[in-house]
Design a protein around this motif. Sequence first.
Motif, PDB file in Angstrom:
ATOM      1  N   LEU A  95       0.841  -1.186   0.000  1.00  0.00           N
ATOM      2  CA  LEU A  95       0.000   0.000   0.000  1.00  0.00           C
ATOM      3  C   LEU A  95       0.878   1.238   0.000  1.00  0.00           C
ATOM      4  CD1 LEU A  95      -2.756   1.420   0.312  1.00  0.00           C
ATOM      5  CD2 LEU A  95      -2.490   1.141   2.799  1.00  0.00           C
ATOM      6  N   LYS A  96       0.650   2.133  -0.979  1.00  0.00           N
ATOM      7  CA  LYS A  96       1.449   3.351  -1.070  1.00  0.00           C
ATOM      8  C   LYS A  96       0.576   4.508  -1.546  1.00  0.00           C
ATOM      9  CE  LYS A  96       5.625   3.654  -2.436  1.00  0.00           C
ATOM     10  NZ  LYS A  96       6.870   3.670  -3.250  1.00  0.00           N
ATOM     11  N   ALA A  97       1.055   5.711  -1.247  1.00  0.00           N
ATOM     12  CA  ALA A  97       0.457   6.908  -1.829  1.00  0.00           C
ATOM     13  C   ALA A  97       1.167   7.195  -3.139  1.00  0.00           C
ATOM     14  CB  ALA A  97       0.607   8.087  -0.882  1.00  0.00           C
ATOM     15  N   LEU A  98       0.389   7.291  -4.206  1.00  0.00           N
ATOM     16  CA  LEU A  98       0.925   7.690  -5.511  1.00  0.00           C
ATOM     17  C   LEU A  98       0.418   9.097  -5.777  1.00  0.00           C
ATOM     18  CD1 LEU A  98       0.513   4.566  -7.824  1.00  0.00           C
ATOM     19  CD2 LEU A  98       2.580   5.407  -6.722  1.00  0.00           C
ATOM     20  N   GLY A  99       1.271  10.074  -5.515  1.00  0.00           N
ATOM     21  CA  GLY A  99       0.794  11.448  -5.625  1.00  0.00           C
ATOM     22  C   GLY A  99      -0.263  11.701  -4.567  1.00  0.00           C
ATOM     23  N   HIS A 100      -1.500  11.926  -5.021  1.00  0.00           N
ATOM     24  CA  HIS A 100      -2.587  12.261  -4.097  1.00  0.00           C
ATOM     25  C   HIS A 100      -3.634  11.165  -3.973  1.00  0.00           C
ATOM     26  CE1 HIS A 100      -1.251  16.413  -3.476  1.00  0.00           C
ATOM     27  NE2 HIS A 100      -0.925  16.419  -4.765  1.00  0.00           N
ATOM     28  N   PHE A 101      -3.311   9.937  -4.342  1.00  0.00           N
ATOM     29  CA  PHE A 101      -4.268   8.849  -4.139  1.00  0.00           C
ATOM     30  C   PHE A 101      -3.550   7.622  -3.608  1.00  0.00           C
ATOM     31  CE2 PHE A 101      -2.798   8.289  -8.477  1.00  0.00           C
ATOM     32  CZ  PHE A 101      -2.701   6.917  -8.642  1.00  0.00           C
ATOM     33  N   LEU A 102      -4.324   6.693  -3.061  1.00  0.00           N
ATOM     34  CA  LEU A 102      -3.771   5.474  -2.489  1.00  0.00           C
ATOM     35  C   LEU A 102      -3.963   4.309  -3.442  1.00  0.00           C
ATOM     36  CD1 LEU A 102      -5.057   5.879   1.174  1.00  0.00           C
ATOM     37  CD2 LEU A 102      -2.674   5.990   0.418  1.00  0.00           C
ATOM     38  N   ALA A 103      -2.976   3.421  -3.475  1.00  0.00           N
ATOM     39  CA  ALA A 103      -3.036   2.283  -4.385  1.00  0.00           C
ATOM     40  C   ALA A 103      -2.142   1.170  -3.853  1.00  0.00           C
ATOM     41  CB  ALA A 103      -2.582   2.697  -5.781  1.00  0.00           C
ATOM     42  N   LEU A 104      -2.374  -0.022  -4.369  1.00  0.00           N
ATOM     43  CA  LEU A 104      -1.436  -1.117  -4.171  1.00  0.00           C
ATOM     44  C   LEU A 104      -0.454  -1.083  -5.335  1.00  0.00           C
ATOM     45  CD1 LEU A 104      -3.791  -4.050  -3.086  1.00  0.00           C
ATOM     46  CD2 LEU A 104      -2.502  -2.462  -1.648  1.00  0.00           C
ATOM     47  N   THR A 105       0.818  -1.073  -5.021  1.00  0.00           N
ATOM     48  CA  THR A 105       1.853  -0.987  -6.049  1.00  0.00           C
ATOM     49  C   THR A 105       2.828  -2.144  -5.898  1.00  0.00           C
ATOM     50  OG1 THR A 105       3.325   0.396  -4.716  1.00  0.00           O
ATOM     51  CG2 THR A 105       1.670   1.530  -6.060  1.00  0.00           C
ATOM     52  N   PRO A 106       3.452  -2.581  -6.978  1.00  0.00           N
ATOM     53  CA  PRO A 106       4.412  -3.684  -6.897  1.00  0.00           C
ATOM     54  C   PRO A 106       5.754  -3.202  -6.358  1.00  0.00           C
ATOM     55  CG  PRO A 106       4.246  -2.918  -9.148  1.00  0.00           C
ATOM     56  CD  PRO A 106       3.235  -2.137  -8.364  1.00  0.00           C
ATOM     57  N   TYR A 107       6.465  -4.095  -5.701  1.00  0.00           N
ATOM     58  CA  TYR A 107       7.835  -3.800  -5.306  1.00  0.00           C
ATOM     59  C   TYR A 107       8.740  -4.924  -5.781  1.00  0.00           C
ATOM     60  CZ  TYR A 107       6.900  -6.902  -1.295  1.00  0.00           C
ATOM     61  OH  TYR A 107       6.548  -7.969  -0.502  1.00  0.00           O
ATOM     62  N   GLY A 108      10.032  -4.622  -5.836  1.00  0.00           N
ATOM     63  CA  GLY A 108      10.967  -5.560  -6.429  1.00  0.00           C
ATOM     64  C   GLY A 108      11.090  -5.281  -7.921  1.00  0.00           C
ATOM     65  N   GLU A 109      11.593  -6.234  -8.658  1.00  0.00           N
ATOM     66  CA  GLU A 109      11.796  -6.101 -10.100  1.00  0.00           C
ATOM     67  C   GLU A 109      10.455  -6.001 -10.832  1.00  0.00           C
ATOM     68  OE1 GLU A 109      13.078  -5.203 -13.236  1.00  0.00           O
ATOM     69  OE2 GLU A 109      14.791  -5.895 -12.043  1.00  0.00           O
ATOM     70  N   THR A 110      10.253  -4.923 -11.584  1.00  0.00           N
ATOM     71  CA  THR A 110       8.975  -4.712 -12.274  1.00  0.00           C
ATOM     72  C   THR A 110       9.107  -4.736 -13.794  1.00  0.00           C
ATOM     73  OG1 THR A 110       9.220  -2.302 -12.161  1.00  0.00           O
ATOM     74  CG2 THR A 110       8.038  -3.378 -10.342  1.00  0.00           C
TER      75      THR A 110
END
Length: 223
Positions: A95-110
Amino acid sequence: MSYSRFAIYYVPPKGALAAFGANWLGWDVEEGTPGCQPDVPGLRDITMTPRKYGFHGTLKPPFRLKDSMTELDLRGAIETLAGSLKPALCEGLELKALGHFLALTPYGETDGLQRVAAACVADLDALRAAPNAAELARRRATGLSPRQEALLMEWGYPYVMEEFRFHLTLSGRLTEPQLRAWTQVLSTRIPALPTPFVVDQIALCGERLDGHFELIQRYTLAG
């Protein structure tokens, strides 16, 4: 069913994460029905913008078909593409903030996710109608870099190719205090996130006459 636009999404398979996303946003993109949104004060308001799209990760943004193309043409092209693509894998989601909204984002090699998304954008582009003046104006309203403007003109959307960042949206635009508060709320409600996170299928989704998107067909990545 008649659709005004189509999109290629990653739609989580049935399970705890898919159920959470459908209920959190209030729209089940797989079933094409409202989700059972939790009784959390303010939730309906902060999810109003992403609700109609359902819980998903965009691979090819919504587009209209050329007049010379049909949904059957699109289905055939996606089936061919999926058969040539290898699944994508990364360490997990967070779970991360992307700019001004919240989202699930991948981590590690993308790199794998970038590869799948780029192929969806490029290999299906011959079926896409060019954006009209109103669509271009809407994309430009937030301000685009020269590169984003070039991508908009080439691919119909400014945040593709190297500007692409895979995410599964959980809110609309939030203030800084709201971001902190809703991060705390979400952290107590999100189910266990997949590790690793695997994208081994893509989904054709269509925009209904009521403005909501629904899943039309899934395609297994078999390359």
